[in-house]
Design a protein around this motif. Sequence first.
Motif, PDB file in Angstrom:
ATOM      1  N   ALA A 251       0.828  -1.214   0.000  1.00 19.23           N
ATOM      2  CA  ALA A 251       0.000   0.000   0.000  1.00 19.23           C
ATOM      3  C   ALA A 251       0.857   1.257   0.000  1.00 19.23           C
ATOM      4  CB  ALA A 251      -0.942  -0.007   1.202  1.00 19.23           C
ATOM      5  N   SER A 252       2.007   1.202   0.654  1.00 21.62           N
ATOM      6  CA  SER A 252       2.886   2.378   0.684  1.00 21.62           C
ATOM      7  C   SER A 252       3.541   2.648  -0.672  1.00 21.62           C
ATOM      8  CB  SER A 252       3.959   2.210   1.763  1.00 21.62           C
ATOM      9  OG  SER A 252       4.920   1.242   1.376  1.00 21.62           O
ATOM     10  N   HIS A 253       3.459   1.681  -1.582  1.00 19.90           N
ATOM     11  CA  HIS A 253       4.021   1.825  -2.931  1.00 19.90           C
ATOM     12  C   HIS A 253       2.924   1.916  -4.001  1.00 19.90           C
ATOM     13  CE1 HIS A 253       8.295   1.096  -2.008  1.00 19.90           C
ATOM     14  NE2 HIS A 253       7.844   0.294  -1.061  1.00 19.90           N
ATOM     15  N   ASN A 254       1.674   2.177  -3.616  1.00 18.99           N
ATOM     16  CA  ASN A 254       0.523   2.188  -4.534  1.00 18.99           C
ATOM     17  C   ASN A 254       0.349   0.840  -5.235  1.00 18.99           C
ATOM     18  OD1 ASN A 254      -0.202   4.869  -3.996  1.00 18.99           O
ATOM     19  ND2 ASN A 254       1.313   5.616  -5.451  1.00 18.99           N
ATOM     20  N   LEU A 255       0.568  -0.223  -4.482  1.00  9.95           N
ATOM     21  CA  LEU A 255       0.455  -1.585  -4.989  1.00  9.95           C
ATOM     22  C   LEU A 255      -0.550  -2.352  -4.141  1.00  9.95           C
ATOM     23  CD1 LEU A 255       4.284  -2.294  -5.337  1.00  9.95           C
ATOM     24  CD2 LEU A 255       2.710  -1.803  -7.215  1.00  9.95           C
ATOM     25  N   GLU A 256      -0.968  -3.519  -4.663  1.00  8.77           N
ATOM     26  CA  GLU A 256      -1.818  -4.444  -3.904  1.00  8.77           C
ATOM     27  C   GLU A 256      -1.174  -5.806  -3.895  1.00  8.77           C
ATOM     28  OE1 GLU A 256      -5.679  -4.649  -5.708  1.00  8.77           O
ATOM     29  OE2 GLU A 256      -6.257  -2.658  -5.021  1.00  8.77           O
ATOM     30  N   LEU A 257      -1.324  -6.505  -2.795  1.00  7.04           N
ATOM     31  CA  LEU A 257      -0.873  -7.890  -2.706  1.00  7.04           C
ATOM     32  C   LEU A 257      -1.909  -8.761  -3.392  1.00  7.04           C
ATOM     33  CD1 LEU A 257       1.083 -10.008  -1.453  1.00  7.04           C
ATOM     34  CD2 LEU A 257      -0.489 -10.086   0.478  1.00  7.04           C
ATOM     35  N   VAL A 258      -1.478  -9.573  -4.350  1.00  5.96           N
ATOM     36  CA  VAL A 258      -2.376 -10.494  -5.040  1.00  5.96           C
ATOM     37  C   VAL A 258      -2.343 -11.854  -4.369  1.00  5.96           C
ATOM     38  CG1 VAL A 258      -2.848 -11.677  -7.223  1.00  5.96           C
ATOM     39  CG2 VAL A 258      -2.135  -9.284  -7.223  1.00  5.96           C
ATOM     40  N   ASP A 259      -1.134 -12.353  -4.119  1.00  5.34           N
ATOM     41  CA  ASP A 259      -0.984 -13.680  -3.520  1.00  5.34           C
ATOM     42  C   ASP A 259       0.387 -13.767  -2.876  1.00  5.34           C
ATOM     43  OD1 ASP A 259      -1.722 -16.260  -2.796  1.00  5.34           O
ATOM     44  OD2 ASP A 259      -1.308 -17.137  -4.751  1.00  5.34           O
ATOM     45  N   LEU A 260       0.531 -14.751  -2.002  1.00  8.98           N
ATOM     46  CA  LEU A 260       1.778 -14.975  -1.292  1.00  8.98           C
ATOM     47  C   LEU A 260       1.911 -16.471  -1.078  1.00  8.98           C
ATOM     48  CD1 LEU A 260       3.044 -12.829   1.533  1.00  8.98           C
ATOM     49  CD2 LEU A 260       2.620 -15.184   2.114  1.00  8.98           C
ATOM     50  N   GLU A 261       3.084 -17.032  -1.362  1.00 11.36           N
ATOM     51  CA  GLU A 261       3.329 -18.469  -1.195  1.00 11.36           C
ATOM     52  C   GLU A 261       4.637 -18.661  -0.446  1.00 11.36           C
ATOM     53  OE1 GLU A 261       3.779 -19.880  -5.184  1.00 11.36           O
ATOM     54  OE2 GLU A 261       1.638 -19.779  -5.629  1.00 11.36           O
ATOM     55  N   PHE A 262       4.668 -19.600   0.476  1.00 10.43           N
ATOM     56  CA  PHE A 262       5.912 -19.957   1.163  1.00 10.43           C
ATOM     57  C   PHE A 262       6.134 -21.437   0.942  1.00 10.43           C
ATOM     58  CE2 PHE A 262       8.608 -21.066   4.772  1.00 10.43           C
ATOM     59  CZ  PHE A 262       9.566 -20.073   4.677  1.00 10.43           C
ATOM     60  N   GLN A 263       7.284 -21.782   0.344  1.00  4.60           N
ATOM     61  CA  GLN A 263       7.547 -23.178   0.007  1.00  4.60           C
ATOM     62  C   GLN A 263       8.944 -23.574   0.420  1.00  4.60           C
ATOM     63  OE1 GLN A 263       6.873 -23.163  -4.225  1.00  4.60           O
ATOM     64  NE2 GLN A 263       4.703 -23.612  -3.977  1.00  4.60           N
ATOM     65  N   GLY A 264       9.141 -24.872   0.515  1.00  2.00           N
ATOM     66  CA  GLY A 264      10.464 -25.416   0.784  1.00  2.00           C
ATOM     67  C   GLY A 264      10.727 -25.597   2.261  1.00  2.00           C
ATOM     68  N   GLY A 265      11.893 -26.102   2.542  1.00  2.98           N
ATOM     69  CA  GLY A 265      12.290 -26.325   3.918  1.00  2.98           C
ATOM     70  C   GLY A 265      13.786 -26.184   4.041  1.00  2.98           C
ATOM     71  N   SER A 266      14.249 -26.072   5.258  1.00  5.66           N
ATOM     72  CA  SER A 266      15.663 -25.976   5.546  1.00  5.66           C
ATOM     73  C   SER A 266      16.289 -24.781   4.846  1.00  5.66           C
ATOM     74  CB  SER A 266      16.339 -27.289   5.161  1.00  5.66           C
ATOM     75  OG  SER A 266      17.705 -27.255   5.457  1.00  5.66           O
ATOM     76  N   LYS A 267      17.299 -24.993   4.031  1.00  6.08           N
ATOM     77  CA  LYS A 267      18.017 -23.912   3.359  1.00  6.08           C
ATOM     78  C   LYS A 267      17.386 -23.511   2.033  1.00  6.08           C
ATOM     79  CE  LYS A 267      22.437 -25.045   5.360  1.00  6.08           C
ATOM     80  NZ  LYS A 267      23.843 -25.328   5.101  1.00  6.08           N
ATOM     81  N   PHE A 268      16.363 -24.193   1.611  1.00  3.36           N
ATOM     82  CA  PHE A 268      15.778 -23.947   0.300  1.00  3.36           C
ATOM     83  C   PHE A 268      14.357 -23.389   0.415  1.00  3.36           C
ATOM     84  CE2 PHE A 268      18.831 -27.424  -0.044  1.00  3.36           C
ATOM     85  CZ  PHE A 268      19.751 -26.836  -0.898  1.00  3.36           C
ATOM     86  N   ARG A 269      14.173 -22.446   1.311  1.00  2.00           N
ATOM     87  CA  ARG A 269      12.864 -21.840   1.520  1.00  2.00           C
ATOM     88  C   ARG A 269      12.695 -20.636   0.599  1.00  2.00           C
ATOM     89  NH1 ARG A 269      12.521 -20.499   7.594  1.00  2.00           N
ATOM     90  NH2 ARG A 269      14.440 -19.445   7.053  1.00  2.00           N
ATOM     91  N   THR A 270      11.496 -20.517   0.030  1.00  5.75           N
ATOM     92  CA  THR A 270      11.216 -19.407  -0.883  1.00  5.75           C
ATOM     93  C   THR A 270       9.885 -18.771  -0.511  1.00  5.75           C
ATOM     94  OG1 THR A 270      12.385 -20.532  -2.674  1.00  5.75           O
ATOM     95  CG2 THR A 270      10.892 -18.761  -3.299  1.00  5.75           C
ATOM     96  N   LEU A 271       9.928 -17.456  -0.389  1.00  8.52           N
ATOM     97  CA  LEU A 271       8.711 -16.678  -0.181  1.00  8.52           C
ATOM     98  C   LEU A 271       8.439 -15.955  -1.498  1.00  8.52           C
ATOM     99  CD1 LEU A 271       6.451 -15.515   1.599  1.00  8.52           C
ATOM    100  CD2 LEU A 271       8.045 -13.707   2.283  1.00  8.52           C
ATOM    101  N   ARG A 272       7.333 -16.327  -2.170  1.00 10.23           N
ATOM    102  CA  ARG A 272       6.946 -15.699  -3.432  1.00 10.23           C
ATOM    103  C   ARG A 272       5.804 -14.729  -3.165  1.00 10.23           C
ATOM    104  NH1 ARG A 272       7.645 -21.038  -5.324  1.00 10.23           N
ATOM    105  NH2 ARG A 272       9.524 -21.129  -6.605  1.00 10.23           N
TER     106      ARG A 272
END
Length: 192
Positions: free
Chosen positions: A17-38
């Motif tokens: 919101a502070s950048h005039n944007l909207e969040l569409v979706d958020l995904e958190f995947q993986g485990g240990s050292k291979f975690r990704t937040l999209r």
Amino acid sequence: MAVPLDEIRATAQRVAASHNLELVDLEFQGGSKFRTLRVFIEKNAAERARLAEQAAAGSSELPKGIPVEMLSGVTHEDCAHFAQDFGTVLDVEDLIPGAEYTLEVSSPGLERKLLRPEDFTRFQGSLIKLQTFTPVNSNRQWQGRLTKFSDGVLTIDLSAVKQNGKAKKPAAESTVDIALTDVEKANLLAEI
């Protein structure tokens, strides 16, 4: 380690919101050292309206042949600025336990997921592909033009695309009504 996705989502919405944007979706995947937040972002409603005005005026800065409503309007710079600010907040507030994760920020794309009732209202008239939890008219896979979304029911014009379903006999009807509560997943289909 449990990741507080609701808190991360609320933080992403605040930063967007502070950048005039909207969040569409958020995904958190993986485990240990291979975690990704999209994180998938798009311009907010006011900025999308400005894009629509530019398109109506014949702006040469917008891609040709793509319906303006399908454009998220997000640039590489938007993603970079959001990622820097959001990543800083994530680290300062220690919302993702452990030091190693990858943050990916992008637009939702032309074949974006449809997740909320507002998405189905916004994209009426667009081609969609969806899968239901239970069979509707002996089929769980549907493709067509979303002609109407009202009272929690989607109306899809099946004649808009060739159906790939495994129904034993051809559909006698050219439309199908599907309750939103029965939609397992849905995406736009790109029309280029």
